[in-house]
Design an enzyme around this catalytic site. Structure first.
Site, PDB file in Angstrom:
ATOM      1  CB  SER A   1     -20.782   5.419   1.686  1.00  0.00           C
ATOM      2  OG  SER A   1     -20.292   6.482   0.766  1.00  0.00           O
TER       3      SER A   1
ATOM      4  CE1 TYR B   1      -3.362  -2.870   0.305  1.00  0.00           C
ATOM      5  CE2 TYR B   1      -3.665  -2.358   2.703  1.00  0.00           C
ATOM      6  CZ  TYR B   1      -3.807  -3.015   1.510  1.00  0.00           C
ATOM      7  OH  TYR B   1      -4.951  -4.088   1.467  1.00  0.00           O
TER       8      TYR B   1
END
Length: 336
Positions: free
Chosen positions: A217, A58
């Site tokens: 969301s 990442y």
């Protein structure tokens, strides 16, 4: 709000009912605020979250160093409660390009050595290859992690995005704590073969993408412009007609959320929580505000009528578009 605990499979540790996925604090979702990211990790630990998920690739180690900083600056009692889940194996170049996966035993040991240093810890709680290396039998990769367990550098073996047959082969090699895989109202592919297999074998599931990268969301608008360094700018589900269709599904969820005095995100997370005690949702909150909202899902109770309404609003296979671009889908053993 009560932050309950769940067992991460029959051989894994007990963890909080929600985990924190830290990837978005460093990569793939546009720019992030480092100070706010660290504060969000601290807030999660303070709230009782124990499971922190990261990966050595990442932002090429950035996320591990960020998590390491957050742990280093947290109160000792909170730091000690943290359980680290780390993914390894993805190969990248200085331009940020992806070039496959490496599951060779020597590579496993190498990746672990760097992760321990970046995180500033003496062991990793759950260690897993991010994607199956097609050139290396899963038995060899899992065997190398098992050797790290014998030496005290790792506590548990995990898997990520693999299919049912690979899960069986891995479990025949060493005890597997959990399988990390995408699971949400828009991504229900594991229900046919993979989830029955993990349940048969006593392997837990940590579900990432429970909000479909922000799509469900309740905060993603139809006219939102995504930055070039945001993964979603290239994701099929966020393109054109696919996006419009998927946001229509969100509007249907919004009606249910209103009746429950909850947010869309809380309904989506609560749905994943309702799927079984063996499933731990990872929430990808990058700010304390979003973390607080996600934790509120623990106070949402879905009865049979609620679940039926959710199924009607977002039936299985209702999503338009694949969950990754085609090149990345090709690396998913879980889709084969």
């Amino acid at each position: 709000m009560t932050l309950r605990t769940r067992n991460l499979g029959t051989t894994g540790p007990q963890v909080s009912a929600l985990g924190l996925g830290c990837m978005g604090m460093s990569a793939l979702y546009g720019d992030a605020d480092r100070a706010e990211s660290v504060a969000t990790v601290h807030a999660a630990l303070e709230a009782g979250v124990t499971l922190l998920d990261t990966g050595d690739f990442y932002a090429m180690g950035h996320n591990e160093m960020l998590v390491g900083e957050a742990l280093r600056t947290a109160p000792p009692a909170r730091r000690e409660q943290a359980l680290l889940s780390v993914k390894f194996g993805a190969l990248r170049d200085p331009d940020g390009n992806w070039s496959g996966y490496d599951g060779r035993p020597a590579a496993v040991r190498n990746f672990a050595a760097y992760s321990l240093q970046r995180l500033g810890v003496d062991h990793i709680d759950v260690y897993r290859i991010a994607r199956l290396d097609p050139e290396v039998p899963i038995e060899e990769t899992v065997g190398a992690i098992a050797e790290l367990i014998e030496k005290g550098y790792v506590r548990h073996v995990g898997l990520s995005e693999v299919g049912a047959e690979t899960v069986r082969r891995a479990a025949a090699t060493a005890p597997i704590a959990d399988l990390q895989i995408e699971y949400s109202l828009l991504s229900r592919g594991i229900e046919q073969d993979i989830l029955p297999t993990t349940r048969e074998l006593g392997i837990g599931v940590t579900a990432y993408g429970v909000l479909s990268r922000g799509l469900i969301s309740g905060h993603f608008s139809r006219d939102r412009q995504l930055a070039a360094n945001d993964f979603r700018a290239h994701s099929p589900r966020f393109q054109g007609d696919n996006l419009r269709h998927n946001l229509d599904l969100v509007d249907a969820l919004r009606e249910i959320a209103g009746r429950k005095d909850a947010t869309v995100a809380q309904i989506a997370i609560a749905w994943v929580l309702s799927r079984g005690e063996d499933i731990v949702p990872l929430v990808g909150a990058r700010t304390r505000e979003r973390l607080t909202e996600s934790l509120g899902a623990l106070d949402v109770t879905l009865d049979a009528a609620d679940l039926a309404a959710i199924e009607k609003a977002v039936p299985p296979d209702a999503a338009a578009g694949e969950r990754y671009p085609s090149a990345q889908m090709a690396h998913l053993d879980s889709e084969r």
